[in-house]
Design a protein around this motif. Structure first.
Motif, PDB file in Angstrom:
ATOM      1  N   GLU A 205      43.125  32.203  26.622  1.00  0.00           N
ATOM      2  CA  GLU A 205      42.120  33.097  26.017  1.00  0.00           C
ATOM      3  C   GLU A 205      41.264  33.756  27.093  1.00  0.00           C
ATOM      4  OE1 GLU A 205      41.245  31.030  21.686  1.00  0.00           O
ATOM      5  OE2 GLU A 205      40.255  30.211  23.455  1.00  0.00           O
ATOM      6  N   ILE A 206      40.872  32.964  28.096  1.00  0.00           N
ATOM      7  CA  ILE A 206      40.050  33.501  29.184  1.00  0.00           C
ATOM      8  C   ILE A 206      40.832  34.559  29.956  1.00  0.00           C
ATOM      9  CG2 ILE A 206      39.000  32.889  31.404  1.00  0.00           C
ATOM     10  CD1 ILE A 206      38.254  30.157  30.060  1.00  0.00           C
ATOM     11  N   ALA A 207      42.110  34.280  30.241  1.00  0.00           N
ATOM     12  CA  ALA A 207      42.954  35.244  30.955  1.00  0.00           C
ATOM     13  C   ALA A 207      43.102  36.542  30.154  1.00  0.00           C
ATOM     14  CB  ALA A 207      44.328  34.639  31.238  1.00  0.00           C
ATOM     15  N   GLY A 208      43.187  36.405  28.834  1.00  0.00           N
ATOM     16  CA  GLY A 208      43.306  37.599  27.991  1.00  0.00           C
ATOM     17  C   GLY A 208      42.092  38.500  28.097  1.00  0.00           C
ATOM     18  N   GLU A 209      40.898  37.881  28.163  1.00  0.00           N
ATOM     19  CA  GLU A 209      39.673  38.675  28.335  1.00  0.00           C
ATOM     20  C   GLU A 209      39.646  39.356  29.703  1.00  0.00           C
ATOM     21  OE1 GLU A 209      37.210  39.428  26.213  1.00  0.00           O
ATOM     22  OE2 GLU A 209      38.352  38.400  24.645  1.00  0.00           O
ATOM     23  N   LYS A 210      40.005  38.615  30.749  1.00  0.00           N
ATOM     24  CA  LYS A 210      39.984  39.186  32.096  1.00  0.00           C
ATOM     25  C   LYS A 210      40.993  40.325  32.224  1.00  0.00           C
ATOM     26  CE  LYS A 210      37.291  35.700  33.457  1.00  0.00           C
ATOM     27  NZ  LYS A 210      35.883  35.817  33.795  1.00  0.00           N
ATOM     28  N   ALA A 211      42.163  40.148  31.598  1.00  0.00           N
ATOM     29  CA  ALA A 211      43.212  41.170  31.674  1.00  0.00           C
ATOM     30  C   ALA A 211      42.830  42.437  30.915  1.00  0.00           C
ATOM     31  CB  ALA A 211      44.523  40.607  31.128  1.00  0.00           C
ATOM     32  N   GLY A 212      41.688  42.393  30.241  1.00  0.00           N
ATOM     33  CA  GLY A 212      41.205  43.587  29.540  1.00  0.00           C
ATOM     34  C   GLY A 212      40.902  44.750  30.472  1.00  0.00           C
ATOM     35  N   ILE A 213      40.842  44.491  31.798  1.00  0.00           N
ATOM     36  CA  ILE A 213      40.605  45.604  32.724  1.00  0.00           C
ATOM     37  C   ILE A 213      41.903  46.313  33.113  1.00  0.00           C
ATOM     38  CG2 ILE A 213      38.553  44.464  33.660  1.00  0.00           C
ATOM     39  CD1 ILE A 213      40.178  44.083  36.309  1.00  0.00           C
ATOM     40  N   PHE A 214      43.086  45.753  32.736  1.00  0.00           N
ATOM     41  CA  PHE A 214      44.345  46.425  33.048  1.00  0.00           C
ATOM     42  C   PHE A 214      44.409  47.779  32.352  1.00  0.00           C
ATOM     43  CE2 PHE A 214      46.906  42.215  33.697  1.00  0.00           C
ATOM     44  CZ  PHE A 214      46.300  42.048  34.933  1.00  0.00           C
ATOM     45  N   LYS A 215      44.894  48.767  33.056  1.00  0.00           N
ATOM     46  CA  LYS A 215      45.062  50.118  32.491  1.00  0.00           C
ATOM     47  C   LYS A 215      46.521  50.551  32.646  1.00  0.00           C
ATOM     48  CE  LYS A 215      40.610  50.535  31.668  1.00  0.00           C
ATOM     49  NZ  LYS A 215      40.162  49.234  32.205  1.00  0.00           N
ATOM     50  N   PRO A 224      47.744  33.218  42.825  1.00  0.00           N
ATOM     51  CA  PRO A 224      48.429  32.192  42.024  1.00  0.00           C
ATOM     52  C   PRO A 224      47.476  31.599  40.991  1.00  0.00           C
ATOM     53  CG  PRO A 224      48.988  31.940  44.349  1.00  0.00           C
ATOM     54  CD  PRO A 224      47.906  32.981  44.285  1.00  0.00           C
ATOM     55  N   GLN A 225      47.949  31.515  39.751  1.00  0.00           N
ATOM     56  CA  GLN A 225      47.128  31.040  38.637  1.00  0.00           C
ATOM     57  C   GLN A 225      47.809  29.873  37.942  1.00  0.00           C
ATOM     58  OE1 GLN A 225      44.257  32.358  38.284  1.00  0.00           O
ATOM     59  NE2 GLN A 225      44.289  34.551  38.716  1.00  0.00           N
ATOM     60  N   PRO A 226      47.065  29.079  37.179  1.00  0.00           N
ATOM     61  CA  PRO A 226      47.706  28.075  36.314  1.00  0.00           C
ATOM     62  C   PRO A 226      48.711  28.759  35.376  1.00  0.00           C
ATOM     63  CG  PRO A 226      45.333  27.740  36.386  1.00  0.00           C
ATOM     64  CD  PRO A 226      45.598  29.041  37.079  1.00  0.00           C
ATOM     65  N   ASP A 227      49.772  28.050  35.027  1.00  0.00           N
ATOM     66  CA  ASP A 227      50.870  28.657  34.256  1.00  0.00           C
ATOM     67  C   ASP A 227      50.392  29.353  32.988  1.00  0.00           C
ATOM     68  OD1 ASP A 227      52.647  27.811  36.139  1.00  0.00           O
ATOM     69  OD2 ASP A 227      53.333  26.045  35.019  1.00  0.00           O
ATOM     70  N   GLU A 228      49.505  28.688  32.255  1.00  0.00           N
ATOM     71  CA  GLU A 228      49.029  29.251  30.980  1.00  0.00           C
ATOM     72  C   GLU A 228      48.345  30.596  31.196  1.00  0.00           C
ATOM     73  OE1 GLU A 228      45.921  28.133  27.323  1.00  0.00           O
ATOM     74  OE2 GLU A 228      46.188  26.745  29.009  1.00  0.00           O
ATOM     75  N   ALA A 229      47.527  30.676  32.233  1.00  0.00           N
ATOM     76  CA  ALA A 229      46.828  31.926  32.539  1.00  0.00           C
ATOM     77  C   ALA A 229      47.799  32.984  33.040  1.00  0.00           C
ATOM     78  CB  ALA A 229      45.739  31.669  33.580  1.00  0.00           C
ATOM     79  N   MET A 230      48.726  32.609  33.895  1.00  0.00           N
ATOM     80  CA  MET A 230      49.665  33.575  34.464  1.00  0.00           C
ATOM     81  C   MET A 230      50.539  34.185  33.382  1.00  0.00           C
ATOM     82  SD  MET A 230      50.381  35.138  37.201  1.00  0.00           S
ATOM     83  CE  MET A 230      49.882  34.201  38.628  1.00  0.00           C
ATOM     84  N   ARG A 231      50.966  33.363  32.428  1.00  0.00           N
ATOM     85  CA  ARG A 231      51.800  33.893  31.331  1.00  0.00           C
ATOM     86  C   ARG A 231      51.068  35.004  30.587  1.00  0.00           C
ATOM     87  NH1 ARG A 231      53.413  28.529  30.552  1.00  0.00           N
ATOM     88  NH2 ARG A 231      51.849  28.214  28.925  1.00  0.00           N
ATOM     89  N   VAL A 232      49.796  34.794  30.315  1.00  0.00           N
ATOM     90  CA  VAL A 232      49.016  35.803  29.579  1.00  0.00           C
ATOM     91  C   VAL A 232      48.845  37.066  30.416  1.00  0.00           C
ATOM     92  CG1 VAL A 232      46.765  36.326  28.544  1.00  0.00           C
ATOM     93  CG2 VAL A 232      47.833  34.099  28.153  1.00  0.00           C
ATOM     94  N   VAL A 246      51.566  39.089  42.590  1.00  0.00           N
ATOM     95  CA  VAL A 246      50.814  37.897  42.974  1.00  0.00           C
ATOM     96  C   VAL A 246      50.747  37.849  44.493  1.00  0.00           C
ATOM     97  CG1 VAL A 246      50.677  35.389  42.866  1.00  0.00           C
ATOM     98  CG2 VAL A 246      51.578  36.674  40.912  1.00  0.00           C
ATOM     99  N   VAL A 247      49.528  37.754  45.029  1.00  0.00           N
ATOM    100  CA  VAL A 247      49.365  37.697  46.486  1.00  0.00           C
ATOM    101  C   VAL A 247      49.067  36.263  46.918  1.00  0.00           C
ATOM    102  CG1 VAL A 247      48.550  40.074  46.618  1.00  0.00           C
ATOM    103  CG2 VAL A 247      46.887  38.235  46.390  1.00  0.00           C
ATOM    104  N   THR A 248      49.420  35.957  48.138  1.00  0.00           N
ATOM    105  CA  THR A 248      49.195  34.624  48.697  1.00  0.00           C
ATOM    106  C   THR A 248      47.992  34.657  49.625  1.00  0.00           C
ATOM    107  OG1 THR A 248      50.777  35.169  50.422  1.00  0.00           O
ATOM    108  CG2 THR A 248      51.611  33.948  48.510  1.00  0.00           C
ATOM    109  N   PRO A 249      47.470  33.492  49.991  1.00  0.00           N
ATOM    110  CA  PRO A 249      46.319  33.479  50.901  1.00  0.00           C
ATOM    111  C   PRO A 249      46.642  34.175  52.222  1.00  0.00           C
ATOM    112  CG  PRO A 249      46.629  31.316  49.921  1.00  0.00           C
ATOM    113  CD  PRO A 249      47.814  32.131  49.524  1.00  0.00           C
ATOM    114  N   LEU A 250      45.640  34.788  52.794  1.00  0.00           N
ATOM    115  CA  LEU A 250      45.791  35.445  54.089  1.00  0.00           C
ATOM    116  C   LEU A 250      46.114  34.407  55.161  1.00  0.00           C
ATOM    117  CD1 LEU A 250      45.186  38.304  55.533  1.00  0.00           C
ATOM    118  CD2 LEU A 250      43.065  37.191  56.243  1.00  0.00           C
ATOM    119  N   GLU A 251      47.059  34.735  56.021  1.00  0.00           N
ATOM    120  CA  GLU A 251      47.376  33.855  57.148  1.00  0.00           C
ATOM    121  C   GLU A 251      46.253  33.938  58.183  1.00  0.00           C
ATOM    122  OE1 GLU A 251      49.685  31.688  57.871  1.00  0.00           O
ATOM    123  OE2 GLU A 251      50.718  31.907  55.950  1.00  0.00           O
TER     124      GLU A 251
END
Length: 538
Positions: A205-215, A224-232, A246-251
């Motif tokens: 649910e939280i991921a769905g709200e955050k993804a509201g900025i997608f255009k 990288p996100q928890p599976d449940e969040a990434m799926r949404v 998905v980006v990884t941490p900077l070296e």
């Protein structure tokens, strides 16, 4: 000073400066709703577009080259890194973040500097007066945060910034910054459990709200996100044909031996996201030639400079107490981090545990006992000139947070690193949330309600009892003195009636214990961090 008129044409008290007049007017927009009030959400979101028309901002926003960032943790850091990178690439930058810690103008940065008072006042009254004139009972004045977001758009449009970096205040879908129809690129930082009273009880649910900025078809990046969040996130991206990466941490090796400007290992994740956002912004705005991004094993010099020179108050910040004599300023040092979710609490504890070892000239060595319990640690002190360090926790959090999730993560992570708090201090908020500015510091009230702080204390004492015997405690006689100032003193913690009283107690301990350094972790709330900064930096 003669009585004068404020920017909205109303007479003002002669004792107020023009800046205080503006902050008074801004304070009038703070609603008394609770954060969980449903009227914070989409039922009034359409009003924002009416406000844009009133302020003639529709075309200006459509022409802005915007980077839009949502998430639970790391939004401010990611935006700060991105602003610093693009400023060092030679662009005029605008950065909108929240909350502010000391001054409202921190939220509006032009070329890395908070907006000056003169410009703030000019743009503030331009927006406030126009909205006051055109709003009515059907479309009332915008509440506090929405007004600030509108003001940010006005400032960045009038100042003709090359890039506007907008941090989402809360959620995403119904956030005031989400009037942006076509950003250049979007970012989603680490997701976790926060603001659940508004955004939902599951990570999905939280991921769905955050993804509201997608255009539609606008590129987006996440970490990288928890599976449940990434799926949404992937599902929402697919619906809008958003190319989500998905980006990884900077070296760290990409920084040429330098360190990130923001402390903490978690910042490499935020830095990696900022690099992706800036690289895409440069490509999509036709500025690819301004920085060499072709080689994946190196970073352009401007990127390295931006990442290593970025700064942000209240995040992994170390401040010696400036009210103690200079030759003893290191005897009381505040380690400030506005962590307020379980995940960020763990990150904060890890940062503090490492930072005190680096910061303290008197080395403290920690050795693991051959015991299966991670809590079992033998503390070996090495004193130089018989000096030792004592760690104190100074904590408060909003009542919508769950201390049973926050405090155990903090205590366990510190214990895993051999750090044990000799005393936890719990204080009520100093700031009153219906005022902005210097008047937002509440007077000390002897009858203040401390029930929440006593709840926090009970959670801490219970944790200490559960873990008793697992941690080798070093007795702290210096903390057993003079607890008369506290409202409730227990073996491992104390509740103070106000933050100034707690600070006075700490300063008194320093004066009376010449052989001890006090290292105070201030966390649980950015509001608390801001209040401490106001009082310590005076």
């Amino acid at each position: 000073m003669a009585e004068q008129e404020g920017g909205n044409g109303s007479p003002k008290a002669s004792s107020l400066t023009p800046y205080e007049e503006a902050l008074d007017a801004l304070s009038s927009l703070i609603t008394r709703r609770t954060r969980a009030d449903s009227s914070n959400m989409g039922d009034q979101f359409s009003h924002l577009f009416e406000y844009l028309k009133m302020l003639d901002l529709e075309e200006a926003i459509s022409n802005m080259k915007i980077i839009h960032v949502a998430g639970t943790k790391g939004k401010g850091s990611t935006c700060t890194f991105a602003e610093s990178i693009l400023r060092n690439c030679g662009f005029r930058t605008g950065l909108f973040t929240s909350p502010h810690l000391i001054d409202i103008r921190e939220r509006f940065r032009l070329d890395g500097m908070e907006i000056c008072k003169e410009k703030f006042l000019a743009y503030f009254w331009w927006c406030y007066d126009r909205l006051k004139e055109k709003t009515d009972d059907n479309i009332p004045m915008p509440p506090y945060f929405r007004f600030l977001a509108l003001l940010a758009f006005k400032i960045f449009a009038a100042e003709q910034v090359d890039v506007a970096i907008m941090e989402v205040g809360l959620g995403g879908k119904y956030d005031a910054t989400n009037v942006v129809r076509e950003p250049v690129v979007c970012g989603i930082t680490s997701l976790g459990y926060d603001h659940m009273e508004i955004l939902g009880n599951t990570l999905g649910e939280i991921a769905g709200e955050k993804a509201g900025i997608f255009k539609d078809q606008i590129p987006a990046f996440t970490v990288p996100q928890p599976d449940e969040a990434m799926r949404v996130l992937e599902e929402k991206a697919s619906q809008l044909n958003v190319p989500l990466q998905v980006v990884t941490p900077l070296e760290p090796s990409l920084l040429n031996g330098l360190r990130l400007g923001l402390e903490g290992e978690h910042q490499y994740l935020n830095a990696g996201l900022a690099v992706a956002l800036c690289s895409t912004w440069l490509k999509r705005t036709g500025h690819l030639g301004d920085a060499n991004l072709e080689q994946s094993n190196t970073l352009p010099e401007q990127f390295v400079k931006g990442l290593t020179s970025a700064s942000l108050q209240g995040r992994a910040q170390i401040v010696p107490d400036q009210l103690i004599n200079n030759d003893r300023s290191n005897d009381l040092v505040f380690f400030l981090d506005g962590a307020h979710s379980p995940e960020s609490m763990e990150i904060c504890a890890r940062w503090f545990s490492l930072a005190i070892k680096e910061y303290n000239p008197d080395q403290t060595l920690f050795t693991q006992q051959p015991d299966s319990s991670k809590f079992s640690l033998e503390v070996v002190k090495m004193h130089h000139g018989d000096r030792k360090s004592t760690q104190i926790l100074l904590f408060n959090c909003l009542t919508v947070r769950d201390p049973d999730l926050l405090l155990p993560r903090l205590m366990k992570t510190c214990a895993d690193h051999g750090v044990y708090f000799k005393k936890a201090l719990f204080v009520p908020s100093v700031s009153v949330y219906n005022k902005v500015g210097s008047q937002a510091m509440a007077p000390i009230d002897s009858n203040v309600d401390l029930s929440w702080q006593l709840t926090l204390q009970r959670v801490w004492e219970n944790l200490m009892q559960v873990n008793k015997g697992k941690i080798t405690d070093v007795a702290s006689e210096e903390l057993k003195e003079d607890m008369e100032m506290s409202a409730s003193n227990c073996e491992h913690s104390a509740v103070f009636p106000s933050l100034p009283v707690a600070l006075k107690w700490l300063r008194d301990r320093v004066q009376q214990n010449q052989s001890v350094r006090f290292q105070v972790l201030v966390t649980g709330s950015l509001h608390l961090v801001g209040d401490v900064l106001k009082l310590v930096k005076k």
